[in-house]
Write an enzyme that holds these catalytic residues in place. Structure first.
Site, short mmCIF file in Angstrom:
data_model
loop_
_atom_site.label_atom_id
_atom_site.label_comp_id
_atom_site.label_asym_id
_atom_site.label_seq_id
_atom_site.Cartn_x
_atom_site.Cartn_y
_atom_site.Cartn_z
CG PHE A 14 -1.41 -5.95 0.09
CD1 PHE A 14 -1.72 -7.28 0.28
CD2 PHE A 14 -1.32 -5.13 1.20
CE1 PHE A 14 -1.95 -7.78 1.53
CE2 PHE A 14 -1.55 -5.63 2.45
CZ PHE A 14 -1.86 -6.97 2.62
N GLY A 15 1.65 -4.91 -3.36
CA GLY A 15 1.97 -4.46 -4.69
C GLY A 15 2.75 -3.18 -4.66
CB SER A 16 5.12 -1.82 -7.01
OG SER A 16 5.80 -3.03 -6.75
CB VAL A 17 2.96 2.84 -4.88
CG1 VAL A 17 2.20 4.13 -5.16
CG2 VAL A 17 2.23 2.01 -3.85
CG ASP A 77 -0.41 -2.97 7.09
OD1 ASP A 77 0.39 -3.15 8.03
OD2 ASP A 77 -0.09 -3.05 5.89
CG LEU A 97 5.74 7.08 -6.23
CD1 LEU A 97 4.31 7.55 -6.03
CD2 LEU A 97 6.70 8.23 -6.05
N GLY A 129 7.07 -0.03 -2.56
CA GLY A 129 6.49 -1.34 -2.73
C GLY A 129 6.02 -1.85 -1.38
N GLY A 130 4.89 -2.47 -1.36
CA GLY A 130 4.38 -3.02 -0.10
C GLY A 130 4.02 -4.47 -0.28
CE LYS A 182 -1.04 -0.96 -2.26
NZ LYS A 182 -0.07 -0.33 -1.41
#
Ligand SMILES: *[C@@H]1O[C@H](CO)[C@@H](O)[C@H](O)[C@H]1NC(C)=O
Ligand SMILES: *[C@@H]1O[C@H](CO)[C@@H](O)[C@H](O)[C@H]1NC(C)=O
Ligand SMILES: *[C@@H]1O[C@H](CO)[C@@H](O)[C@H](O)[C@H]1NC(C)=O
Ligand SMILES: *[C@@H]1O[C@H](CO)[C@@H](O)[C@H](O)[C@H]1NC(C)=O
Ligand SMILES: *[C@@H]1O[C@H](CO)[C@@H](O)[C@H](O)[C@H]1NC(C)=O
Ligand SMILES: *[C@@H]1O[C@H](CO)[C@@H](O)[C@H](O)[C@H]1NC(C)=O
Ligand SMILES: *[C@@H]1O[C@H](CO)[C@@H](O)[C@H](O)[C@H]1NC(C)=O
Ligand SMILES: *[C@@H]1O[C@H](CO)[C@@H](O)[C@H](O)[C@H]1NC(C)=O
Ligand SMILES: *[C@@H]1O[C@H](CO)[C@@H](O)[C@H](O)[C@H]1NC(C)=O
Ligand SMILES: *[C@@H]1O[C@H](CO)[C@@H](O)[C@H](O)[C@H]1NC(C)=O
Ligand SMILES: *[C@@H]1O[C@H](CO)[C@@H](O)[C@H](O)[C@H]1NC(C)=O
Length: 822
Positions: A521-524, A633, A516, A518-519, A538
């Site tokens: 701190f990791g992908s969703v 954030d 869905l 990616g940020g 996540k």
């Protein structure tokens, strides 16, 4: 966490029985509990687990029986009485827990000593003084947190005090030092584990050799940190403690006293209402903490050694320490946890042990030619206790190690270093990167390494249909192992959260196939639970936080529920894997709708509702929930929209979960720069007003449908919409139509409610003021947006003015000359 006596009284329903219990206890001990004696233990007034804790004169500290979190054992100790987080400061029976507090009691023995009796009436702890000068004694808990044994007729005459027998905590007013006449030191000894006050391996004390330096030691023998000597003003190893400096020193007085009979260090508070403590944590770090009422938590403002992996043997033998958000330990390849239970409690001292023994005979000599092999670990900081031997090359170095059974590892960089027996203090520096990183070769039984090779090829074999009997057997074994694991970690419900296994989540997300987003701190990934509930999973990346800490943070996040906050449904914590399972938001994140080439343009009405919803969610996070949270954030990527475009704030609580890594990742990751408050970049303390700033920037983007800050070629920023809005508003009565056309997204402009536009822009500009005190609280923002409160014309934030000047130079003047005001 349980506190004997007290929890009974916390609910009105049980208040009556509670009072009854207290009255009975008072009757049993033959006295009526007097208000002014609630801090005193006497022979005729013992303290048992049935009673409420004793409370010091002005209510700061309590003395009683308590149970550490997740522990079955009871202890007698003192703790802060007036804060919401149970924080023990001293424990009497550190190594001899009590199983039943109701039948245990703290009293004064006939010999005058204060004693703790267990249910068989034997003393499991005593003040243990032999030469009494007074006939009658009492125990008193003082407002300083000091528990004293004093003369009953004059409690100023102190015979024994807990301040001479610290546990892991050194309170203001206590002396940490050494009596030169007796040679006895007061020292801090860490707890063995977070929930176990048994004296652990780490201690802090004044150098027994007579210098003025304080030493952190492992096993009372090995020094891993020193404060340096006292110069008369500071310790040489702690230059930050400048006596005339600013915070925190303005709050404290401190001095090192080197007297005739004793030398010690003492610190005290100038403001009595501040709560502060100096603790030697179970992870071997000394920490200086202050209680923050607003956050309802302890704030760490100083600790040593700075890097947790610098604590000697933090991870125990044959384990590797990784300095991440939090230090984490993991066993070397070919090794398994020595004591899984202790590891789960965050106590890694026992380290790891070999899965398969080396090829050595019982008398320690090598049998024939050793078949042991070596596994190479790159990017490590080597333990310092190597012995160097002369070797012509790599092979000779390896040979030298193989020829001695006690040799467990070697490293060759032109010269040959060998390690004998336990390998301690290995650090993985692949993440932080550091000079002095090398490779080490760990000695393993040959079968360990051949097993490893098979694992690598396992996938291929699994995919090939024609498997040999041996492979089938191997798979059968694997299945059994996996089954066992599954049984161990079946789905459990913790509070309102579901604890998933990694395997579950793999199937829920179809092996993480539908990404869905990616940020930092990791992908969703998209997923679907067996009951067809859609979820977003996540996968946290780049950190390996302690299991316990993770669970406690996650359960805090799970308890936060608000219609404008994304709901956490569950999590997975297995080995180094950390995943969070959230409710699914069909309309995705706000940025896609604002800036994407989406056909569907959000109407003004929807935008305003989104702005209000985010404000409500943040207001709840900041002020209305039990454990308040600064999001840190806020940006359109972290605002998700449900089926009817109602906003929900995502990723709250991650700042705390990710710890130190968080700000590092944020300040270096793209796409965040435009939302970070100036005080954060300046490195000063971040408050909830940092979120207000980010909210203001986001709100402007909601209004305009454009990014405030365009990242051009990576570095240059030319984000001037906020300034535009600010100057527009600052222009005084200027036409509202002009405002709307200049600021509002052209795609919705005509339909915008002008009153709402002005309110939104004004409040946004107040939110992005440089001075955080000038920014409104989120509660005020909500009221302004709701139209309940009027807000004045904001000044133009200085940081934006600077941006404007830059823009002028880079020929963006054109854009500004269109401004309706000035
Ligand atoms: C009390 O002190 C004596 C020595 O003076 C020592 O042997 C004994 O173990 C101590 N008892 C406790 C409970 O500390
Ligand atoms: C009791 O004896 C100890 C040494 O055994 C001594 O240090 C202490 O000063 C004495 N206390 C009193 C009150 O005399
Ligand atoms: C202790 O008590 C005895 C008699 O009960 C008395 O004579 C003596 O003076 C008392 N000593 C102190 C130090 O109070
Ligand atoms: C109690 O003891 C302190 C210190 O020993 C002394 O200064 C004070 O006068 C005493 N008070 C009384 C009431 O005896
Ligand atoms: C203290 O002195 C002993 C013996 O002289 C020495 O072995 C030890 O290293 C010294 N400790 C420190 C911390 O200097
Ligand atoms: C810890 O110290 C004791 C002596 O103080 C020593 O006998 C023991 O071997 C040490 N433990 C380790 C693991 O070095
Ligand atoms: C502190 O002073 C002693 C001698 O006075 C010296 O041996 C030691 O190295 C000094 N410690 C540090 C950290 O400078
Ligand atoms: C040190 O101890 C001696 C003997 O106990 C005593 O006479 C002297 O007054 C003490 N000095 C200080 C500064 O307390
Ligand atoms: C150790 O044991 C082996 C047999 O297991 C024997 O051959 C060897 O001589 C022994 N070495 C020593 C030093 O005792
Ligand atoms: C192995 O090395 C250790 C440390 O150097 C040494 O003490 C021991 O004697 C050696 N053992 C053999 C069998 O060579
Ligand atoms: C090799 O390693 C040793 C021990 O870690 C170190 O002292 C030495 O400087 C290193 N040599 C080179 C050439 O890197």
């Amino acid at each position: 966490m349980a506190i004997s006596g007290a929890p009974l009284c916390s609910s009105a329903l049980v208040l009556l029985p509670c009072l009854f219990v207290i009255a009975m206890a008072a009757l049993q001990s033959g006295v009526v509990v007097l208000a002014d004696a609630a801090d005193t233990v006497a022979a005729d007034r013992p303290l048992s687990g049935r009673q409420r804790p004793l409370v010091s004169n002005r209510g700061k500290f309590a003395l009683g029986f308590f149970q550490p979190e997740n522990s079955e054992h009871w202890y007698l100790g003192t703790w802060y009485n007036q804060i919401s987080k149970h924080t023990p400061v001293w424990v009497a029976n550190r190594g001899s827990p009590i199983s039943n507090p109701d039948t245990s009691q703290l009293t004064i023995a006939t010999n005058g000593n204060m004693v703790l009796l267990d249910n068989s009436r034997t003393a499991i702890w005593s003040t243990n003084i032999s030469n009494f000068t007074s006939n009658s004694t009492v125990g008193v808990i003082l407002d300083s947190g000091n528990l004293v044994l004093a003369d009953a007729s004059n409690t100023s005459i102190i015979l024994w005090q807990s301040f001479d027998h610290f546990g892991d905590t050194w309170l203001p007013g206590g002396k940490l030092g050494r009596n030169k006449l007796t040679g006895v030191s007061t020292r801090l000894v860490a707890w063995k584990a977070r929930n176990d006050p048994v004296p652990g391996v780490f201690s802090l004390e004044l150098d027994p050799n007579g210098t003025s330096q304080y030493l952190l030691q492992w096993n009372s023998t090995l020094q891993y940190w020193t404060s340096g000597n006292w110069t008369g003003r500071i310790f040489t190893g702690v230059p930050e403690m400048t006596p005339t400096g600013s915070y925190p020193n303005s709050l404290y007085t401190f001095d090192y006293v080197n007297g005739e009979n004793e030398s010690y260090f003492v610190y005290d508070l100038k403001d009595d209402s501040v709560l502060t403590r100096f603790v030697l944590g179970e992870m071997g770090q000394i920490q200086f903490l202050t209680w923050m009422n607003g956050a309802n938590d302890w704030m760490l403002f100083w600790s040593q050694p700075k890097a947790q992996c610098d604590v000697y043997s933090l991870c125990g033998p044959f384990s590797v320490c990784t300095e991440n958000a939090m230090a984490s330990c993991s066993c070397l390849r070919g090794f398994g946890e020595q004591n899984v239970g202790e590891w789960l409690q965050g106590d890694h001292n026992s380290g790891c042990r070999r899965n398969v023994e080396l090829q050595c005979s019982s008398n320690g000599s090598v049998v024939g030619r050793s078949t042991d092999r070596f596994h190479t670990m790159a990017n490590v900081r080597l333990p310092s206790d190597a012995e160097s031997v002369v070797a012509a090359g790599f092979d000779q170095c390896e040979e030298a190690c193989l020829s001695n059974c006690s040799c467990t590892a070697y490293s060759y960089n032109g010269s040959c270093s060998l390690w004998y027996r336990d390998l301690i203090n290995l650090q993985d520096v692949s993440v932080i990167g550091s000079q002095g990183s090398s490779a080490v070769l760990i000695r393993l039984a040959a079968s360990e390494l051949s097993g490893q090779k098979q694992k690598h090829t396992k996938k291929l074999i699994t995919f090939s249909v024609l498997a040999t009997g041996a492979v089938l057997l191997m798979m059968a074994v694997l299945v059994v192992i996996l089954r066992r694991r599954m049984v161990k970690a079946t789905t459990r419900v913790e509070g309102s959260l579901i604890s998933f296994t990694y395997r579950d989540l793999k199937s829920v997300t179809k092996n993480f196939s539908e990404k869905l987003g990616g940020g930092a701190f990791g992908s969703v990934f998209e997923g679907s639970l067996p009951d067809a509930t859609m979820v977003a999973v996540k996968k946290l990346e780049g950190f390996r936080q302690g299991e316990k800490q993770f669970r406690s943070e996650v359960s805090t996040i799970g308890n936060i529920q608000h219609v404008n906050l994304i709901r956490l449904l569950g999590f997975c914590s297995e080995k180094t894997r950390r995943l969070l399972v959230y409710e699914y938001m069909p309309n995705g994140s706000l940025d896609k709708h604002l800036f994407g080439s989406n056909q569907h343009v959000l109407s003004w009405n929807t935008r305003y509702k989104i702005a209000l919803g985010i404000a409500r969610g943040l207001d709840y996070l900041h002020e209305k929930c039990r454990d308040c949270i600064i999001h840190c954030d806020i940006k359109p990527e972290n605002i998700l929209l449900d089926g009817s475009f109602a906003p929900k704030v995502a990723d709250f609580g991650l700042a705390k979960l990710m710890g130190r890594d968080f700000s590092r990742v944020l300040t270096t990751s793209r796409g965040t720069v435009g939302y970070i408050a100036p005080e954060w970049i300046a490195g000063t303390a971040v408050t909830a007003k940092a979120d207000v700033f980010s909210y203001g920037m986001t709100l402007l983007e909601i209004v305009s449908g454009r990014r405030n800050v365009q990242e051009q070629g990576g570095a240059a920023v030319d984000g001037l919409l906020p300034l535009l809005a600010a100057s527009t508003l600052g222009g005084g009565g200027g036409g509202r139509d002009e405002l709307v056309s200049a600021v509002v997204d052209g795609r919705v402009g005509v339909n915008a409610d002008m009153g709402e536009v002005e309110r939104a822009c004004r409040v946004a500009c107040w939110c992005i003021q440089d001075d955080e005190k000038a920014r409104p609280a989120m509660a005020t923002v909500v009221q302004v947006l709701e139209g309940l409160v009027e807000i004045g014309v904001p000044p133009v934030p200085r940081s934006l003015q600077i941006l404007a000047d830059l823009a002028n130079q880079s020929n963006n003047l054109q854009f500004f000359s269109d401004l309706p005001s000035k």
